[in-house]
Design a protein around this motif. Sequence first.
Motif, PDB file in Angstrom:
ATOM      1  N   ARG A   1       0.857  -1.194   0.000  1.00 46.20           N
ATOM      2  CA  ARG A   1       0.000   0.000   0.000  1.00 46.20           C
ATOM      3  C   ARG A   1       0.886   1.235   0.000  1.00 46.20           C
ATOM      4  NH1 ARG A   1      -5.192  -1.569   2.311  1.00 46.20           N
ATOM      5  NH2 ARG A   1      -5.907   0.523   2.793  1.00 46.20           N
ATOM      6  N   ILE A   2       0.387   2.290  -0.656  1.00 42.69           N
ATOM      7  CA  ILE A   2       1.042   3.598  -0.552  1.00 42.69           C
ATOM      8  C   ILE A   2       0.742   4.171   0.837  1.00 42.69           C
ATOM      9  CG2 ILE A   2       1.008   5.993  -1.424  1.00 42.69           C
ATOM     10  CD1 ILE A   2       2.269   4.143  -3.456  1.00 42.69           C
ATOM     11  N   LEU A   3       1.768   4.764   1.462  1.00 38.85           N
ATOM     12  CA  LEU A   3       1.584   5.509   2.715  1.00 38.85           C
ATOM     13  C   LEU A   3       1.821   6.982   2.402  1.00 38.85           C
ATOM     14  CD1 LEU A   3       1.307   5.697   5.843  1.00 38.85           C
ATOM     15  CD2 LEU A   3       3.799   5.398   5.954  1.00 38.85           C
TER      16      LEU A   3
ATOM     17  N   SER B   1      -5.487   8.221   7.682  1.00 36.73           N
ATOM     18  CA  SER B   1      -6.561   7.230   7.590  1.00 36.73           C
ATOM     19  C   SER B   1      -5.990   5.820   7.650  1.00 36.73           C
ATOM     20  CB  SER B   1      -7.341   7.393   6.275  1.00 36.73           C
ATOM     21  OG  SER B   1      -8.001   8.627   6.268  1.00 36.73           O
ATOM     22  N   LEU B   2      -4.851   5.621   7.008  1.00 38.07           N
ATOM     23  CA  LEU B   2      -4.297   4.269   6.931  1.00 38.07           C
ATOM     24  C   LEU B   2      -3.804   3.770   8.290  1.00 38.07           C
ATOM     25  CD1 LEU B   2      -3.559   1.847   5.270  1.00 38.07           C
ATOM     26  CD2 LEU B   2      -1.511   3.016   4.448  1.00 38.07           C
TER      27      LEU B   2
ATOM     28  N   GLY C   1      -4.113  11.764  -0.679  1.00 38.43           N
ATOM     29  CA  GLY C   1      -4.408  10.618   0.189  1.00 38.43           C
ATOM     30  C   GLY C   1      -5.887  10.555   0.515  1.00 38.43           C
ATOM     31  N   SER C   2      -6.489  11.723   0.774  1.00 35.19           N
ATOM     32  CA  SER C   2      -7.917  11.750   1.057  1.00 35.19           C
ATOM     33  C   SER C   2      -8.702  11.303  -0.175  1.00 35.19           C
ATOM     34  CB  SER C   2      -8.330  13.167   1.466  1.00 35.19           C
ATOM     35  OG  SER C   2      -9.723  13.274   1.526  1.00 35.19           O
ATOM     36  N   LEU C   3      -8.286  11.749  -1.366  1.00 37.26           N
ATOM     37  CA  LEU C   3      -8.996  11.378  -2.601  1.00 37.26           C
ATOM     38  C   LEU C   3      -8.830   9.887  -2.882  1.00 37.26           C
ATOM     39  CD1 LEU C   3      -7.973  14.539  -4.645  1.00 37.26           C
ATOM     40  CD2 LEU C   3     -10.263  14.008  -3.765  1.00 37.26           C
ATOM     41  N   ALA C   4      -7.615   9.358  -2.705  1.00 33.89           N
ATOM     42  CA  ALA C   4      -7.370   7.936  -2.973  1.00 33.89           C
ATOM     43  C   ALA C   4      -8.120   7.067  -1.964  1.00 33.89           C
ATOM     44  CB  ALA C   4      -5.868   7.643  -2.907  1.00 33.89           C
ATOM     45  N   HIS C   5      -8.266   7.581  -0.745  1.00 28.38           N
ATOM     46  CA  HIS C   5      -8.959   6.848   0.309  1.00 28.38           C
ATOM     47  C   HIS C   5     -10.458   6.739  -0.016  1.00 28.38           C
ATOM     48  CE1 HIS C   5      -9.495   5.245   4.273  1.00 28.38           C
ATOM     49  NE2 HIS C   5     -10.208   6.265   4.709  1.00 28.38           N
TER      50      HIS C   5
ATOM     51  N   PHE D   1     -14.294   7.854  -8.599  1.00 28.39           N
ATOM     52  CA  PHE D   1     -14.821   7.218  -7.372  1.00 28.39           C
ATOM     53  C   PHE D   1     -15.842   6.170  -7.767  1.00 28.39           C
ATOM     54  CE2 PHE D   1     -13.728  11.636  -6.487  1.00 28.39           C
ATOM     55  CZ  PHE D   1     -12.774  11.466  -5.501  1.00 28.39           C
ATOM     56  N   ILE D   2     -15.621   4.914  -7.357  1.00 24.43           N
ATOM     57  CA  ILE D   2     -16.584   3.910  -7.807  1.00 24.43           C
ATOM     58  C   ILE D   2     -17.369   3.264  -6.668  1.00 24.43           C
ATOM     59  CG2 ILE D   2     -15.573   3.463 -10.084  1.00 24.43           C
ATOM     60  CD1 ILE D   2     -13.996   1.247  -9.024  1.00 24.43           C
ATOM     61  N   GLY D   3     -16.981   3.457  -5.446  1.00 24.28           N
ATOM     62  CA  GLY D   3     -17.739   2.879  -4.341  1.00 24.28           C
ATOM     63  C   GLY D   3     -17.101   3.283  -3.033  1.00 24.28           C
ATOM     64  N   PRO D   4     -17.599   2.724  -1.914  1.00 26.00           N
ATOM     65  CA  PRO D   4     -17.028   3.111  -0.628  1.00 26.00           C
ATOM     66  C   PRO D   4     -15.548   2.724  -0.570  1.00 26.00           C
ATOM     67  CG  PRO D   4     -18.632   1.334  -0.345  1.00 26.00           C
ATOM     68  CD  PRO D   4     -18.679   1.738  -1.782  1.00 26.00           C
ATOM     69  N   PHE D   5     -14.701   3.675  -0.337  1.00 27.29           N
ATOM     70  CA  PHE D   5     -13.249   3.448  -0.218  1.00 27.29           C
ATOM     71  C   PHE D   5     -12.684   2.771  -1.472  1.00 27.29           C
ATOM     72  CE2 PHE D   5     -15.232   3.371   3.980  1.00 27.29           C
ATOM     73  CZ  PHE D   5     -14.616   4.474   4.549  1.00 27.29           C
ATOM     74  N   THR D   6     -13.320   3.000  -2.604  1.00 27.65           N
ATOM     75  CA  THR D   6     -12.870   2.348  -3.832  1.00 27.65           C
ATOM     76  C   THR D   6     -12.819   3.350  -4.981  1.00 27.65           C
ATOM     77  OG1 THR D   6     -14.105   0.431  -3.046  1.00 27.65           O
ATOM     78  CG2 THR D   6     -13.223   0.300  -5.270  1.00 27.65           C
TER      79      THR D   6
END
Lengths: 292, 181
Positions: free
Chosen positions: A29-31, A36-37, A114-118, A153-158
């Motif tokens: 995973r990217i940090l 959030s991570l 990071g917020s957007l990727a999350h 954005f395709i779904g929750p956290f996805t």
Amino acid sequence: MKPPRFEYLRPDSVGAAVALLNEHGEGARILAGGQSLIPMMNFRIAQPSHLIDITRVPGLDAITDEGNAITIGAAVRQSTVEYSPVVKDRCPLLVEALKWVAHEPIRHRGTVCGSLAHADPHSELAATSLALNATFTVVGASGERQVPAVDFFIGPFTTVIESGEMLSSVSFPVVPAGSGYAIDEFSRTHGNFAIAGGVSVIQLGADGKVASATLSMFGMASRAFRAFAAEERLIGSMPTAEAIAEAADLALVDVDCSADMHGSEEYRAHLGRVYAGRVLTSAVARAQGGSK
Amino acid sequence: MSNIDKHEITLNINGNSTSLTVEGRTLLHDTLRRAGMVSVHAGCEHGVCGACTVRINGQSARSCITLAVQVDGDEITTVESLAKGEELNIIQEAFWRRHGLQCGFCTPGMLMRVTEFLEENPDPTRDEAREAIASNLCRCTGYQHIIDSVIEAAARLRGEEWSDDAGIPARELGDATEVSN
Ligand SMILES: Cc1cc2nc3c(=O)[nH]c(=O)nc-3n(C[C@H](O)[C@H](O)[C@H](O)COP(=O)(O)OP(=O)(O)OC[C@H]3O[C@@H](n4cnc5c(N)ncnc54)[C@H](O)[C@@H]3O)c2cc1C
Ligand code: FES
Ligand code: FES
């Protein structure tokens, strides 16, 4: 409440980070800021085998004025954007959105990318990227691709980021002169995650009619989303209180609102319509007032 | 994974350069406590309560959701840097005088956040002070006394005179009077 074991890696280029992602596969995973991570790892909801810290990659910490857009690299912290004079001048909606994201100590570490990727469904920044039609640069082993916010954005956290890929930057178009914008949300206390919220950008024509309109909602459903039916109601019309009320009523058409301890589906749907109406009203007022 | 992931890092803790060996997964608050900075409290360990707040290169941050290895080479400041020996600094003294703490668990985090805030905003209103500490939870005081402490500390840092029985200036009494009757 401690993270499980993993291997910590700190590459010095985007290419090296992508190579490490591909070498270590699904567990890597990217940090970024970790805001959030690391909580998810403390709870052991996330148990990555490798963390690839990108925050010291040279160049990734840049905010660039491209003329018609502001590009924010993956290592740029939220508070850096919040206090950036160029962002305040060219994309003030982003500064207003950041004020709603968590609290100062968290924004000091957390990144915009990071917020957007999350892709938290409650994310103010996700909704802002939708309302502004931001473009995401996603890099993988075979090169980079540009993804518009509506597809990201395709779904929750996805998101559309595949395993082996990372987000290297995001570009927010500059809000054109004569546009109005607004963000507002309802939450238990300021800084908490939104229970419902909206973002809107409105441009008026010389005739006073709505030339373009975007409305996005967050905290409501499985992801932040654009309320296209509400936008269509307004485009080409005079932005009267009546037109705005009708548009707000269309904001949640075909949306399955989430229910949790903070509120039922009906409660969220009600709040969502109220907040859609508020941000549309404020954005129109600002557009009429001539503020950027 | 076979080997434990170890890293040699250097932290400048309250002005002292300290070399440490940490695992990748070691959280900053644990590292600081092991280095003797036991003011750093672990409350929720997921970023919500603020008890673990320290300053990283001058910026307040949650040490429970920061890995020690992420801040290799950085300057960390904790409450241990505030007092001179037994002598409390102005902000600590204001918390003591104004009952800004009861059990004291949230206090180190509050002090680090308030120290940063008063550097940025030396003459805050009560509302600004309240917004500034919204990041930190206190289960004891009900916050009013913390806000009183912040306002008194701000005045004294600006060099205004405060005697032991000085009150909070009338213009600041706003919500304190609201709750008292
Ligand atoms: C108490 C608290 C309150 C909060 N309140 C809010 C709030 O109100 N609104 C809100 O929106 N957020 C809130 N947050 C979340 C905060 O905004 C996080 O900073 C943000 O969501 C994640 O950014 P980060 O840089 O810390 O990412 P990380 O935590 O480092 O990463 C998050 C996820 O994104 C991935 N990732 C990160 N960067 C990249 C990249 N460049 N490419 C690919 N994947 C990547 C990681 O692998 C991980 O899965 C809150 C957090 C806390 C602790
Ligand atoms: S212990 Fe770090 S925020 Fe609660
Ligand atoms: S004094 Fe007890 S938690 Fe604040």
